[in-house]
Design a protein around this motif. Structure first.
Motif, PDB file in Angstrom:
ATOM      1  N   GLN A 153       0.812  -1.216   0.000  1.00 43.05           N
ATOM      2  CA  GLN A 153       0.000   0.000   0.000  1.00 43.05           C
ATOM      3  C   GLN A 153       0.851   1.274   0.000  1.00 43.05           C
ATOM      4  O   GLN A 153       0.404   2.308  -0.498  1.00 43.05           O
ATOM      5  CB  GLN A 153      -0.911  -0.009   1.240  1.00 43.05           C
ATOM      6  N   LEU A 154       2.066   1.173   0.593  1.00 40.91           N
ATOM      7  CA  LEU A 154       3.000   2.301   0.617  1.00 40.91           C
ATOM      8  C   LEU A 154       4.343   1.806   0.084  1.00 40.91           C
ATOM      9  O   LEU A 154       5.243   1.452   0.863  1.00 40.91           O
ATOM     10  CB  LEU A 154       3.163   2.846   2.049  1.00 40.91           C
ATOM     11  N   ALA A 160       7.638   2.934   1.687  1.00 43.47           N
ATOM     12  CA  ALA A 160       7.717   2.965   3.150  1.00 43.47           C
ATOM     13  C   ALA A 160       9.028   2.345   3.644  1.00 43.47           C
ATOM     14  O   ALA A 160       9.564   1.413   3.045  1.00 43.47           O
ATOM     15  CB  ALA A 160       6.530   2.226   3.746  1.00 43.47           C
ATOM     16  N   VAL A 212      -1.060   1.897   7.891  1.00 41.98           N
ATOM     17  CA  VAL A 212      -1.105   2.747   6.704  1.00 41.98           C
ATOM     18  C   VAL A 212      -2.032   3.937   6.934  1.00 41.98           C
ATOM     19  O   VAL A 212      -1.724   5.073   6.550  1.00 41.98           O
ATOM     20  CB  VAL A 212      -1.552   1.927   5.476  1.00 41.98           C
ATOM     21  N   GLN A 213      -3.175   3.693   7.575  1.00 38.57           N
ATOM     22  CA  GLN A 213      -4.114   4.783   7.837  1.00 38.57           C
ATOM     23  C   GLN A 213      -3.475   5.829   8.743  1.00 38.57           C
ATOM     24  O   GLN A 213      -3.565   7.037   8.480  1.00 38.57           O
ATOM     25  CB  GLN A 213      -5.388   4.245   8.483  1.00 38.57           C
ATOM     26  N   TYR A 262      -0.359   6.420   9.223  1.00 45.37           N
ATOM     27  CA  TYR A 262       0.775   7.044   8.540  1.00 45.37           C
ATOM     28  C   TYR A 262       0.314   8.109   7.547  1.00 45.37           C
ATOM     29  O   TYR A 262       1.018   9.106   7.314  1.00 45.37           O
ATOM     30  CB  TYR A 262       1.594   5.982   7.813  1.00 45.37           C
ATOM     31  N   SER A 263      -0.890   7.920   6.997  1.00 47.05           N
ATOM     32  CA  SER A 263      -1.342   8.751   5.880  1.00 47.05           C
ATOM     33  C   SER A 263      -2.370   9.818   6.258  1.00 47.05           C
ATOM     34  O   SER A 263      -2.614  10.734   5.471  1.00 47.05           O
ATOM     35  CB  SER A 263      -1.953   7.853   4.792  1.00 47.05           C
ATOM     36  N   ASP A 264      -2.962   9.708   7.438  1.00 46.00           N
ATOM     37  CA  ASP A 264      -4.073  10.579   7.806  1.00 46.00           C
ATOM     38  C   ASP A 264      -3.650  11.501   8.954  1.00 46.00           C
ATOM     39  O   ASP A 264      -3.622  11.097  10.126  1.00 46.00           O
ATOM     40  CB  ASP A 264      -5.264   9.721   8.235  1.00 46.00           C
ATOM     41  N   TRP A 318      -3.963  10.832  12.994  1.00 45.59           N
ATOM     42  CA  TRP A 318      -2.651  10.789  13.654  1.00 45.59           C
ATOM     43  C   TRP A 318      -2.606  11.757  14.840  1.00 45.59           C
ATOM     44  O   TRP A 318      -2.154  11.403  15.930  1.00 45.59           O
ATOM     45  CB  TRP A 318      -1.582  11.130  12.622  1.00 45.59           C
TER      46      TRP A 318
END
Length: 430
Positions: free
Chosen positions: A249-250, A253, A351-352, A354-356, A360
């Motif tokens: 997904q990343l 990363a 992932v959520q 890390y991305s939001d 976070w």
């Protein structure tokens, strides 16, 4: 220097404390700092060889005295020291030295620093190994993570380790427990008197500097002593199951794994092409944690509370862990990140986070609230001193009330004494 009439404390350590290598070492240092704050006269002894990351106790005003296993020289040492309080760091030290303490200083308060219930950790490890023998394909471990306490008791009760450890708890006047779950297990199923147990989690000062914001951070991080079996298992699970799902997904990363005492088997996992970096020991764990965006702690077994997750909260770094990782750490409060039970769910949550940036930041705020609610030094330090003071004042009555502990001391210490004396004589004639 302590006042000549100051309370004398002898700490018998399983190892010399390494606060930057493990949560157990950090907790011992917090206890020592609390005692120093009372002006107590502290001597730290251990039969272990000094580790490369050991704390400088002498600089703190703590006397260091190496001791030997199965040696009557300890008797002369403790008689001369005449401590008011003896704190055993882990139950094996009570097994080795408890009978000598009672023989030479019978009126000294005996306190056990448990760190975690080792018999619980070992039983959970066995449960995981049994599960993997039957099914090593499924990456959902909800069956492993969710046993009731009576099931934990059934798994532990027949083991030699549990019988040794619980006996040591009974033999001591006060036992310091970092986990409320373990207190309930001991009281409800092993039938220890609650008065023998004190909840004493990690004792911390809240962050005073602004936390590093989302946009100034990068990479995933995992941290923990590679010698500790739950940490090594988590590294393998990340390598084989979780990290590939995150990279799907990343794709760019990067995961940085820090740990004390990196063995060759861990170094062999280093693979920059996969974004999987073995970084060895972190000189400043809080610094590297503050630079990371998300902390991964996918622990499949363990006990106690997890220092790496406390550090993530101190640094404002949201984390993703399992029910084992979060156990006994957050009460009724929101968890500062995500708790998941499968490789797929852990990867998705990581992932959520890390991305939001909104999610976070909410997790970061939850970490600060959790620290303030449950881990403040100014709450638990005075509670510890108050409990020790009360135990000393009521020692004779407490020991009469704890007949099981007195009985165990009588029988176990006799057998341990004779075994130790036999080993000493055997070594002398070798």
């Amino acid at each position: 220097m302590p006042h000549p009439s100051a309370t004398k404390v002898l700490v018998i350590g399983y190892v010399w404390p390494e606060p930057r290598s493990s949560a157990a070492g950090g907790h011992v240092m917090q206890l020592l700092e609390t005692f120093l704050g009372q002006g107590w006269d502290i001597t730290f002894s251990s039969p272990a060889n000094p580790g490369e990351n050991r704390a400088d106790l002498i600089a703190l005003g703590i006397r260091e005295v190496p001791i030997e296993l199965n040696s009557s020289r300890f008797d002369a040492f403790i008689r001369e020291l005449a401590p008011d309080i003896v704190l055993f760091d882990q139950f094996m030290m009570e097994e080795q030295f408890g009978w000598r303490v009672e023989k030479n200083c019978p009126h000294a308060l005996r306190v056990l620093e448990t760190s975690d219930l080792q018999s619980l950790r070992h039983a959970r490890h066995q449960r995981l190994k049994d599960r993997l023998k039957v099914d090593d394909v499924s990456q959902d471990f909800s069956d492993v993570f969710a046993p009731a306490l009576h099931e934990e008791f059934a798994l532990m009760a027949g083991t030699d380790l549990a019988q040794r450890e619980i006996a040591a708890l009974y033999r001591c006047d006060l036992n310091l427990m970092v986990s409320e779950v373990e207190i309930e297990l001991l009281v409800e199923h092993f039938k220890l008197p609650r008065s023998l147990l004190l909840w004493c989690p990690l004792m911390l000062d809240l962050p005073s500097e602004p936390l590093v914001p989302f946009e100034e951070r990068a990479h995933f991080l995992s941290i923990g002593n590679f010698r500790h079996a739950p940490n090594w298992d988590a590294v393998l699970w990340m390598k084989n199951a979780i990290w590939p799902l995150i990279r799907q997904q990343l794709p760019g990363a990067q995961l940085h794994l820090y740990g004390a005492y990196t063995p060759p088997k861990a170094a062999a996992l280093h693979n920059p092409a996969q974004g999987f970096h073995i970084m060895n020991w972190a000189e400043d764990a809080l610094q590297v944690m503050s630079a990371a965006r998300v902390c991964l702690a996918p622990l499949r077994f363990g006990a106690g509370i997890k220092g790496k997750l406390i550090e993530s909260m101190l640094c404002g770094t949201p984390n993703v862990t399992t029910p084992i990782g979060a156990e006994a750490m957050y009460g009724e409060l929101p968890w500062p990140g995500s708790i998941a039970q499968s490789a797929e769910d852990i990867a998705r949550a990581a992932v959520q986070l890390y991305s939001d940036p909104v999610r976070w930041t909410e997790a970061q705020d939850a970490g600060l609230a959790l620290l303030a609610n449950r881990y403040q030094r100014q709450v638990h330090g005075p509670a510890l001193i108050e409990s020790i003071t009360a135990c000393r004042a009521e020692l004779a009555q407490r020991r009469r009330d704890n007949f099981t502990g007195s009985m165990l001391r009588h029988h176990q210490h006799k057998s341990t004494q004779y075994m130790s004396q036999w080993i000493e004589e055997k070594n002398r004639n070798a």
